[in-house]
Design a protein around this motif. Structure first.
Motif, PDB file in Angstrom:
ATOM      1  N   ALA A  58       0.825  -1.204   0.000  1.00  8.10           N
ATOM      2  CA  ALA A  58       0.000   0.000   0.000  1.00  8.10           C
ATOM      3  C   ALA A  58       0.861   1.257   0.000  1.00  8.10           C
ATOM      4  O   ALA A  58       0.546   2.232  -0.652  1.00  8.10           O
ATOM      5  CB  ALA A  58      -0.913   0.001   1.216  1.00  8.10           C
ATOM      6  N   VAL A  59       1.969   1.174   0.728  1.00 13.33           N
ATOM      7  CA  VAL A  59       2.817   2.350   0.886  1.00 13.33           C
ATOM      8  C   VAL A  59       3.338   2.840  -0.459  1.00 13.33           C
ATOM      9  O   VAL A  59       3.433   4.027  -0.708  1.00 13.33           O
ATOM     10  CB  VAL A  59       4.004   1.994   1.801  1.00 13.33           C
ATOM     11  CG1 VAL A  59       4.894   3.190   2.001  1.00 13.33           C
ATOM     12  CG2 VAL A  59       3.485   1.492   3.128  1.00 13.33           C
TER      13      VAL A  59
ATOM     14  N   ASP B  39       1.940   2.792  -3.212  1.00 15.86           N
ATOM     15  CA  ASP B  39       0.921   3.351  -4.089  1.00 15.86           C
ATOM     16  C   ASP B  39       0.853   4.859  -4.046  1.00 15.86           C
ATOM     17  O   ASP B  39       0.459   5.489  -4.989  1.00 15.86           O
ATOM     18  CB  ASP B  39      -0.468   2.811  -3.702  1.00 15.86           C
ATOM     19  CG  ASP B  39      -0.588   1.357  -4.098  1.00 15.86           C
ATOM     20  OD1 ASP B  39       0.221   0.921  -4.913  1.00 15.86           O
ATOM     21  OD2 ASP B  39      -1.487   0.684  -3.565  1.00 15.86           O
TER      22      ASP B  39
ATOM     23  N   LEU C  14      -0.413   7.229  -7.021  1.00 18.52           N
ATOM     24  CA  LEU C  14      -1.832   7.583  -6.967  1.00 18.52           C
ATOM     25  C   LEU C  14      -2.006   9.078  -7.077  1.00 18.52           C
ATOM     26  O   LEU C  14      -2.853   9.572  -7.812  1.00 18.52           O
ATOM     27  CB  LEU C  14      -2.444   7.091  -5.651  1.00 18.52           C
ATOM     28  CG  LEU C  14      -2.626   5.592  -5.552  1.00 18.52           C
ATOM     29  CD1 LEU C  14      -3.154   5.235  -4.192  1.00 18.52           C
ATOM     30  CD2 LEU C  14      -3.576   5.114  -6.621  1.00 18.52           C
TER      31      LEU C  14
ATOM     32  N   MET D 288       7.925   5.212   8.926  1.00 18.77           N
ATOM     33  CA  MET D 288       7.031   5.191  10.081  1.00 18.77           C
ATOM     34  C   MET D 288       7.629   5.920  11.292  1.00 18.77           C
ATOM     35  O   MET D 288       6.976   6.045  12.314  1.00 18.77           O
ATOM     36  CB  MET D 288       6.731   3.741  10.494  1.00 18.77           C
ATOM     37  CG  MET D 288       6.200   2.878   9.388  1.00 18.77           C
ATOM     38  SD  MET D 288       4.495   3.311   9.027  1.00 18.77           S
ATOM     39  CE  MET D 288       4.188   2.348   7.570  1.00 18.77           C
TER      40      MET D 288
ATOM     41  N   PRO E 179       8.449   8.997  13.360  1.00 20.82           N
ATOM     42  CA  PRO E 179       8.064  10.406  13.374  1.00 20.82           C
ATOM     43  C   PRO E 179       9.298  11.284  13.197  1.00 20.82           C
ATOM     44  O   PRO E 179      10.316  11.080  13.852  1.00 20.82           O
ATOM     45  CB  PRO E 179       7.462  10.604  14.765  1.00 20.82           C
ATOM     46  CG  PRO E 179       7.089   9.254  15.220  1.00 20.82           C
ATOM     47  CD  PRO E 179       8.049   8.309  14.579  1.00 20.82           C
TER      48      PRO E 179
ATOM     49  N   PRO F 153      -6.695  -0.934   1.158  1.00 23.70           N
ATOM     50  CA  PRO F 153      -5.268  -0.729   1.433  1.00 23.70           C
ATOM     51  C   PRO F 153      -4.900   0.755   1.484  1.00 23.70           C
ATOM     52  O   PRO F 153      -4.087   1.163   2.317  1.00 23.70           O
ATOM     53  CB  PRO F 153      -4.569  -1.412   0.255  1.00 23.70           C
ATOM     54  CG  PRO F 153      -5.549  -2.380  -0.274  1.00 23.70           C
ATOM     55  CD  PRO F 153      -6.890  -1.767  -0.045  1.00 23.70           C
ATOM     56  N   VAL F 154      -5.512   1.548   0.614  1.00 21.78           N
ATOM     57  CA  VAL F 154      -5.218   2.982   0.608  1.00 21.78           C
ATOM     58  C   VAL F 154      -5.765   3.635   1.876  1.00 21.78           C
ATOM     59  O   VAL F 154      -5.131   4.504   2.467  1.00 21.78           O
ATOM     60  CB  VAL F 154      -5.806   3.646  -0.657  1.00 21.78           C
ATOM     61  CG1 VAL F 154      -5.548   5.133  -0.654  1.00 21.78           C
ATOM     62  CG2 VAL F 154      -5.208   3.012  -1.891  1.00 21.78           C
TER      63      VAL F 154
ATOM     64  N   PHE G 295      -3.426   2.869   4.632  1.00 18.18           N
ATOM     65  CA  PHE G 295      -2.249   3.723   4.530  1.00 18.18           C
ATOM     66  C   PHE G 295      -2.553   5.127   5.046  1.00 18.18           C
ATOM     67  O   PHE G 295      -1.765   5.713   5.804  1.00 18.18           O
ATOM     68  CB  PHE G 295      -1.781   3.779   3.070  1.00 18.18           C
ATOM     69  CG  PHE G 295      -0.606   4.673   2.865  1.00 18.18           C
ATOM     70  CD1 PHE G 295       0.634   4.342   3.390  1.00 18.18           C
ATOM     71  CD2 PHE G 295      -0.735   5.853   2.150  1.00 18.18           C
ATOM     72  CE1 PHE G 295       1.724   5.169   3.203  1.00 18.18           C
ATOM     73  CE2 PHE G 295       0.355   6.688   1.965  1.00 18.18           C
ATOM     74  CZ  PHE G 295       1.580   6.346   2.492  1.00 18.18           C
TER      75      PHE G 295
ATOM     76  N   ILE H  47      -2.726   5.024   8.883  1.00 16.21           N
ATOM     77  CA  ILE H  47      -1.433   4.897   9.566  1.00 16.21           C
ATOM     78  C   ILE H  47      -0.618   6.182   9.476  1.00 16.21           C
ATOM     79  O   ILE H  47      -0.126   6.695  10.493  1.00 16.21           O
ATOM     80  CB  ILE H  47      -0.643   3.700   9.005  1.00 16.21           C
ATOM     81  CG1 ILE H  47      -1.314   2.399   9.464  1.00 16.21           C
ATOM     82  CG2 ILE H  47       0.812   3.731   9.463  1.00 16.21           C
ATOM     83  CD1 ILE H  47      -0.667   1.153   8.944  1.00 16.21           C
TER      84      ILE H  47
ATOM     85  N   ILE I  87       0.401   8.657  12.684  1.00 17.41           N
ATOM     86  CA  ILE I  87       1.765   9.103  12.961  1.00 17.41           C
ATOM     87  C   ILE I  87       1.854  10.623  12.889  1.00 17.41           C
ATOM     88  O   ILE I  87       2.487  11.274  13.729  1.00 17.41           O
ATOM     89  CB  ILE I  87       2.755   8.441  11.982  1.00 17.41           C
ATOM     90  CG1 ILE I  87       2.795   6.926  12.228  1.00 17.41           C
ATOM     91  CG2 ILE I  87       4.154   9.021  12.130  1.00 17.41           C
ATOM     92  CD1 ILE I  87       3.561   6.144  11.203  1.00 17.41           C
TER      93      ILE I  87
ATOM     94  N   VAL J  93       4.237   5.234  19.542  1.00 15.96           N
ATOM     95  CA  VAL J  93       3.925   5.267  18.107  1.00 15.96           C
ATOM     96  C   VAL J  93       4.116   3.897  17.482  1.00 15.96           C
ATOM     97  O   VAL J  93       3.271   3.411  16.721  1.00 15.96           O
ATOM     98  CB  VAL J  93       4.810   6.310  17.382  1.00 15.96           C
ATOM     99  CG1 VAL J  93       4.613   6.229  15.871  1.00 15.96           C
ATOM    100  CG2 VAL J  93       4.502   7.697  17.865  1.00 15.96           C
TER     101      VAL J  93
ATOM    102  N   THR K 218       1.255   1.623  15.747  1.00 16.28           N
ATOM    103  CA  THR K 218       1.373   1.231  14.340  1.00 16.28           C
ATOM    104  C   THR K 218       1.234  -0.278  14.189  1.00 16.28           C
ATOM    105  O   THR K 218       0.492  -0.765  13.323  1.00 16.28           O
ATOM    106  CB  THR K 218       2.725   1.694  13.766  1.00 16.28           C
ATOM    107  OG1 THR K 218       2.920   3.062  14.095  1.00 16.28           O
ATOM    108  CG2 THR K 218       2.765   1.524  12.270  1.00 16.28           C
TER     109      THR K 218
ATOM    110  N   MET L  74      -1.682  -2.370  12.212  1.00 11.79           N
ATOM    111  CA  MET L  74      -1.371  -3.333  11.148  1.00 11.79           C
ATOM    112  C   MET L  74      -2.029  -4.675  11.439  1.00 11.79           C
ATOM    113  O   MET L  74      -2.625  -5.291  10.558  1.00 11.79           O
ATOM    114  CB  MET L  74       0.142  -3.527  11.058  1.00 11.79           C
ATOM    115  CG  MET L  74       0.878  -2.262  10.694  1.00 11.79           C
ATOM    116  SD  MET L  74       1.073  -2.130   8.920  1.00 11.79           S
ATOM    117  CE  MET L  74       2.638  -1.334   8.792  1.00 11.79           C
TER     118      MET L  74
ATOM    119  N   TYR M 238      -6.234  -7.281  -0.021  1.00  9.97           N
ATOM    120  CA  TYR M 238      -5.145  -7.074  -0.978  1.00  9.97           C
ATOM    121  C   TYR M 238      -5.420  -7.869  -2.235  1.00  9.97           C
ATOM    122  O   TYR M 238      -5.552  -9.086  -2.198  1.00  9.97           O
ATOM    123  CB  TYR M 238      -3.802  -7.497  -0.391  1.00  9.97           C
ATOM    124  CG  TYR M 238      -3.299  -6.536   0.636  1.00  9.97           C
ATOM    125  CD1 TYR M 238      -2.790  -5.306   0.254  1.00  9.97           C
ATOM    126  CD2 TYR M 238      -3.354  -6.845   1.989  1.00  9.97           C
ATOM    127  CE1 TYR M 238      -2.332  -4.399   1.194  1.00  9.97           C
ATOM    128  CE2 TYR M 238      -2.903  -5.948   2.929  1.00  9.97           C
ATOM    129  CZ  TYR M 238      -2.388  -4.733   2.524  1.00  9.97           C
ATOM    130  OH  TYR M 238      -1.941  -3.852   3.452  1.00  9.97           O
TER     131      TYR M 238
END
Lengths: 298, 308
Positions: free
Chosen positions: A2-3, A5, A9, A137, A139, B211-212, B215, B218, B222, B281, B285, B289, B298
């Motif tokens: 996903a990351v 994308d 996108l 991920m 910060p 999935p988007v 994302f 997440i 953060i 954090v 996370t 997940m 997916y």
């Protein structure tokens, strides 16, 4: 993943028109409802821009003691004051220099790293890529404050070197963007060059880099506007005489009593956001043209 | 196999990725290790007479009611801002993703605020929320409501949330692209099977873009947890010295860390707060997940290798 994308996108969305051609036509009522919602939301999104501009055109009295919605006469003098009360052009120059240095360096370094991850095999590549993903991920502020302490002990505070180092270090996010682009290019392209005896550096610089022009520009625009708008790094790392516009416009424009003059600050803020808005307009047009023309999509 | 290796020699890979590897070691790993070491001292930022205090900073943090309430406030802030901004960006994307007049104009209007630098954003919203001259109180005055001191008291929290939501257009662009990536055949098939518009959206579109959405959640979490500049700049005082004037309702965890660093000069304690924050954090996370596996769909297996 996903990351991966995200950059693709983003680029695609700036290009594509809504894909509603195959959907059933909506009733007039539903469309009307959509327009009402859109107009209401537009007030929320545009309102602050207009209010900023109005404030920038008012006299201090029209803003403060006897508030009115519209200025009786547009006070363009606020803009002159914004440019002369502090060294606006000098600070803008600092912002421009830092943003330019950073974005050129980070675009080139990210392109190189993205190329490495896209075109080679080597032991440890998978592990390195996982680390790259994970660092997205962390910060940013978490590393920034200790970096400040470290750099202050080795004398890098109040210099522009931190920006050079950050630029050279590549950004995981941009590495993704380049990796996706380079991985989609057929092998035959480099085979010919290998047969001709070209080294990998030459293949990268003369073949792959020119091909990736749309990504180069996307990366440059994203990192330039990011650095132009960054507040916390210059506020921490630079003194007031060497700092950027983003810090300066919050620190100057005070009356003798030390209170901020809102009308002049509003004028300064309007000038400050202008380049970002212009770049966005230009970039949006560019994305549409280049991506449709070359058939490239992230 | 042997030919592969000669074709792309190892040294070439390592040289090309070296900028990032070196950068990671010097600018990410080193500061984090250094920060951890500082968190075990009573370093004040300048005095050479610091000493090791072991885990004392961490045990003090457990009893620091200001820091703990700031942490809770930050978690609440995140729990409010992330659903609103993810849901908001999805709503805007759905709204825009239809045949409308001047759709490019609306898309630009929704997107533009998200590229405005944070300093300008804070200046703009301070003008809107201003007690005496702000447009919000002028509008409320028509309804007979007394002027509210938005930025001075507990209401500053709402102002902060509004400021965060103003930039929701960036997320909208990503959601829009995700919506346009959903195959029309799937939605058509569901419609032919007699599913209503909402059912199609809920059971076809949402799973396809999940999935988007994950994302966005997440990165949103953060991002929201580390918010620092917005509360600092929304105060009446100007710039970085304003940390002391941030109203209690906007004292997020990072604001508290910032205060320990630069107002109290407690670098050791501040570093301990940063590391605790990192663990929080990381934990959140991982939790997200894990939790997401039950509802994220997916289409293709994730290619974590990054190879071709």
């Amino acid at each position: 993943m996903a990351v991966t994308d995200r950059p693709a996108l983003r680029e695609r969305a700036l290009v594509t028109q809504p894909s509603s051609k195959l959907r059933r036509p909506r009733s007039k009522d539903k469309q009307a409802w959509a327009y009402v919602a859109i107009l209401g939301l537009s007030v929320f999104f545009v309102g602050p821009f207009l209010w900023l501009l109005l404030a920038a055109l008012k006299t201090p009295a029209e803003w403060g003691s006897e508030p009115s919605i519209l200025p009786k006469e547009a006070q363009w003098g606020n803009f002159t004051a914004a440019l002369t009360d502090m060294d606006f052009v000098g600070y803008a120059g600092n912002s421009f220099f830092l943003a330019l240095t950073y974005s050129v360096l980070i675009t080139l370094s990210s392109a190189a790293v993205g190329f490495g991850f896209a075109r080679f095999r080597a032991p440890g590549k998978g592990a390195l890529f996982m680390i790259l993903v994970s660092t997205m991920m962390i910060p940013q502020i978490l590393t920034l404050l200790p970096t400040y302490v470290m750099f202050s002990r080795i004398g890098l505070i109040n210099t522009y070197w931190p920006w050079v180092l950050w630029g050279l270090a590549a950004s995981p996010y941009l590495v993704f963007l380049f990796r996706q682009f380079f991985a989609a290019i057929p092998r035959e392209l480099e085979d010919a060059a290998i047969v001709d005896g070209a080294g990998w550096l030459r293949i990268f610089v003369q073949i792959f880099l020119p091909l990736s022009r749309p990504v180069l520009i996307t990366s440059f625009v994203l990192s330039f506007t990011y650095m132009w708008g960054d507040y916390i790094a210059p506020a921490l790392f630079l003194d007031l005489d060497r700092t950027t516009l983003s810090v300066a416009i919050t620190a100057w424009y005070q009356d003798p009593a030390g209170n901020v003059i809102p009308t002049v600050q509003a004028a300064a803020a309007s000038l400050y956001i202008l380049p970002v808005l212009l770049i966005f307009f230009f970039a949006q047009r560019f994305f549409i043209r280049s991506t449709l023309g070359s058939g490239v999509k992230g | 196999m042997a030919r592969k290796w000669t074709r792309s020699p190892r040294w070439a890979f390592y040289s090309f990725v070296s900028p990032w590897v070196l950068g990671f070691i010097v600018l990410t790993a080193a500061p984090m290790v250094y920060g951890f070491l500082v968190s075990l001292t009573n370093f004040d930022g300048s005095s050479p007479r610091w000493r090791w205090v072991g885990l004392r900073n961490y045990s003090e943090l457990l009893h620091d009611s200001d820091a703990l309430s700031a942490l809770l406030r930050t978690l609440a802030f995140t729990a409010i801002v992330v659903p609103l901004s993810v849901g908001g960006s999805l709503f805007l994307a759905v709204l825009i993703n239809r045949r409308l007049r001047a759709v490019g104009l609306w898309r630009t209007i929704f997107f533009l605020p998200s590229v405005v630098p944070v300093v300008a954003m804070a200046i703009m919203w301070k003008l809107v929320f201003n007690r005496d001259s702000g447009v919000l109180n002028s509008v409320l005055a028509y309804g007979g409501i007394e002027p509210i001191n938005w930025l001075g008291g507990p209401t500053a929290f709402y102002a902060l949330i509004v400021l965060m939501l103003w930039g929701v257009g960036g997320g909208m662009i990503i959601m829009l692209a995700a919506l346009q990536g959903v195959p029309v055949e799937l939605e058509e098939a569901a419609t032919l099977d007699g599913a209503g518009r909402w059912t199609v959206f809920r059971h076809v579109t949402i799973p396809m873009i999940s999935p988007v959405v994950l994302f966005a959640v997440i990165t949103g979490v953060i991002g929201a947890l580390q918010v620092l500049v917005q509360p600092l700049l929304l105060t009446s005082a100007s710039g970085i010295a304003g940390v002391g004037t941030v109203p209690d309702s906007n004292r997020l965890f990072m604001v508290q860390v910032y205060q320990e660093f630069f107002l109290s000069n407690r670098f050791g304690y501040g570093s301990a707060m940063l590391w605790t924050f990192f663990v929080v954090v990381l934990g959140l996370t991982i939790l997200l997940m894990r939790f997401s596996r039950t509802f994220v769909y997916y289409e293709v297996d994730a290619d974590a290798e990054g190879g071709r």
